[in-house]
Design an enzyme around this catalytic site. Structure first.
Site, PDB file in Angstrom:
ATOM      1  CB  CYS A 268      -0.926  -0.189   1.279  1.00  0.00           C
ATOM      2  SG  CYS A 268      -0.189  -0.277   2.672  1.00  0.00           S
ATOM      3  CD  GLN A 269       1.902   6.540   0.471  1.00  0.00           C
ATOM      4  OE1 GLN A 269       1.565   6.211  -0.646  1.00  0.00           O
ATOM      5  NE2 GLN A 269       3.039   7.216   0.418  1.00  0.00           N
ATOM      6  CB  THR A 270       3.191   2.839   5.342  1.00  0.00           C
ATOM      7  OG1 THR A 270       1.860   2.882   5.979  1.00  0.00           O
ATOM      8  CG2 THR A 270       3.701   4.445   4.949  1.00  0.00           C
ATOM      9  CG  HIS A 271       3.549  -4.229   4.608  1.00  0.00           C
ATOM     10  ND1 HIS A 271       2.310  -4.675   4.113  1.00  0.00           N
ATOM     11  CD2 HIS A 271       4.129  -5.069   5.241  1.00  0.00           C
ATOM     12  CE1 HIS A 271       2.419  -5.969   4.229  1.00  0.00           C
ATOM     13  NE2 HIS A 271       3.672  -6.174   4.903  1.00  0.00           N
ATOM     14  CG  HIS A 272      -1.764   0.564   8.158  1.00  0.00           C
ATOM     15  ND1 HIS A 272      -2.406   1.801   8.090  1.00  0.00           N
ATOM     16  CD2 HIS A 272      -2.609  -0.394   8.791  1.00  0.00           C
ATOM     17  CE1 HIS A 272      -3.557   1.400   8.717  1.00  0.00           C
ATOM     18  NE2 HIS A 272      -3.625   0.323   9.246  1.00  0.00           N
ATOM     19  NE  ARG A 273      -3.530   2.528   2.779  1.00  0.00           N
ATOM     20  CZ  ARG A 273      -3.497   3.577   1.688  1.00  0.00           C
ATOM     21  NH1 ARG A 273      -4.689   3.785   1.182  1.00  0.00           N
ATOM     22  NH2 ARG A 273      -2.345   4.058   1.263  1.00  0.00           N
ATOM     23  CB  SER A 274      -0.548  -4.131   1.798  1.00  0.00           C
ATOM     24  OG  SER A 274       0.569  -3.493   2.360  1.00  0.00           O
TER      25      SER A 274
END
Length: 274
Positions: A232-238
């Site tokens: 994602c943007q910071t591998h939080h949502r992903s």
């Protein structure tokens, strides 16, 4: 311990486990500090969500250092015998990031509470406000790089038949109309499924129907026979897309911890906008 716990755990199952001493549970809550202080599952220990990321600009989502990981997981009392129950207050992003981190640490005894705090509270299960401080351990960190994707793991594979990329950002971020880095757009060939589409709002943020999700992934070319990178943007949502693929039984998935904050801020990475 006679049987192992399922990766996807329902609230009713966890409610029964709270009074079952045959499992050595460590319930880890990656909700906001405010929500954890307000109420949490009995016995839960808080991990500040941002502690799961290095937080260093311009790529804040990268894995923390071994020393930071040692401090985090020693403080919460992790040891090899513990079965971690991961949950959060947002539908699974931070809990998924935690599970990815545990994979990096080689600790594979874990379950995800389906729907997290929303399911637990809305369906009437017990809560507490006591801040739990477990006995600290001296958790020895060994980083397993298998679940970690780096830029140099991705670029040589672009366009390969046995490779896929799941972009868990919003449609605007994916198509470049919303720019959160020096450059907007997406990794060439990446498939966009917004992480929010994985949550069933009619069922207290549980994961959507898994058979239908698998069919959708297959239709989009993200099938189990491929290596799949999620970001994602910071591998939080992903974290949630990584977790969903774990639950679906994908054998070869990696989380790109640099994510778009790295890809979009570098000058040497290819970008598509169509």
């Amino acid at each position: 311990m006679s049987t192992s716990l399922p990766l996807l755990l329902e609230a009713e199952q966890l409610a029964e486990l709270l009074s079952d001493d045959s499992y050595s549970l460590l319930i880890l809550d990656t909700s906001s500090a405010e929500n954890h202080a307000r109420l949490h599952i009995p016995g839960a220990v808080h991990i500040e969500p941002k502690a799961l990321q290095a937080g260093t600009p311009p790529y804040p989502g990268k894995l923390p250092s071994a020393e930071q990981l040692h401090d985090i997981f020693s403080r919460v009392g992790l040891s090899p015998d513990k079965h971690v129950i991961a949950y959060d207050d947002e539908g699974g992003g931070w809990a998924g990031r935690l599970i990815w981190t545990l994979d990096v640490l080689g600790h594979t005894n874990y379950s995800y509470l389906n729907g997290g705090l929303a399911t637990w509270v809305n369906e009437g299960h017990p809560v507490e406000t006591t801040i739990n401080t477990p006995a600290a351990t001296d958790y020895q960190v060994t980083v397993n790089t298998t679940p970690i994707a780096e830029v140099n793991d991705i670029i040589p594979k672009l366009g390969s038949d046995d490779f896929g990329i799941w972009d868990a950002r919003s449609a605007g971020e994916h198509n470049g109309s919303k720019v959160l880095a020096r450059r907007g757009g997406h990794i060439p060939g990446a498939v966009n499924i917004d992480w929010l589409e994985l949550m069933d709002r009619e069922r207290n943020l549980r994961l959507v129907n898994l058979e239908q999700l698998q069919q959708r992934l297959n239709d989009l070319g993200l099938s189990k026979d491929k290596q799949i990178i999620t970001h994602c943007q910071t591998h939080h949502r992903s974290g949630l897309s990584y977790l969903a693929m774990k639950i679906l039984g994908y054998p070869n998935i990696k989380g790109y911890h640099g994510s778009w904050s790295e890809w979009g801020n570098r000058e040497d990475t290819p970008i598509a906008n169509n």
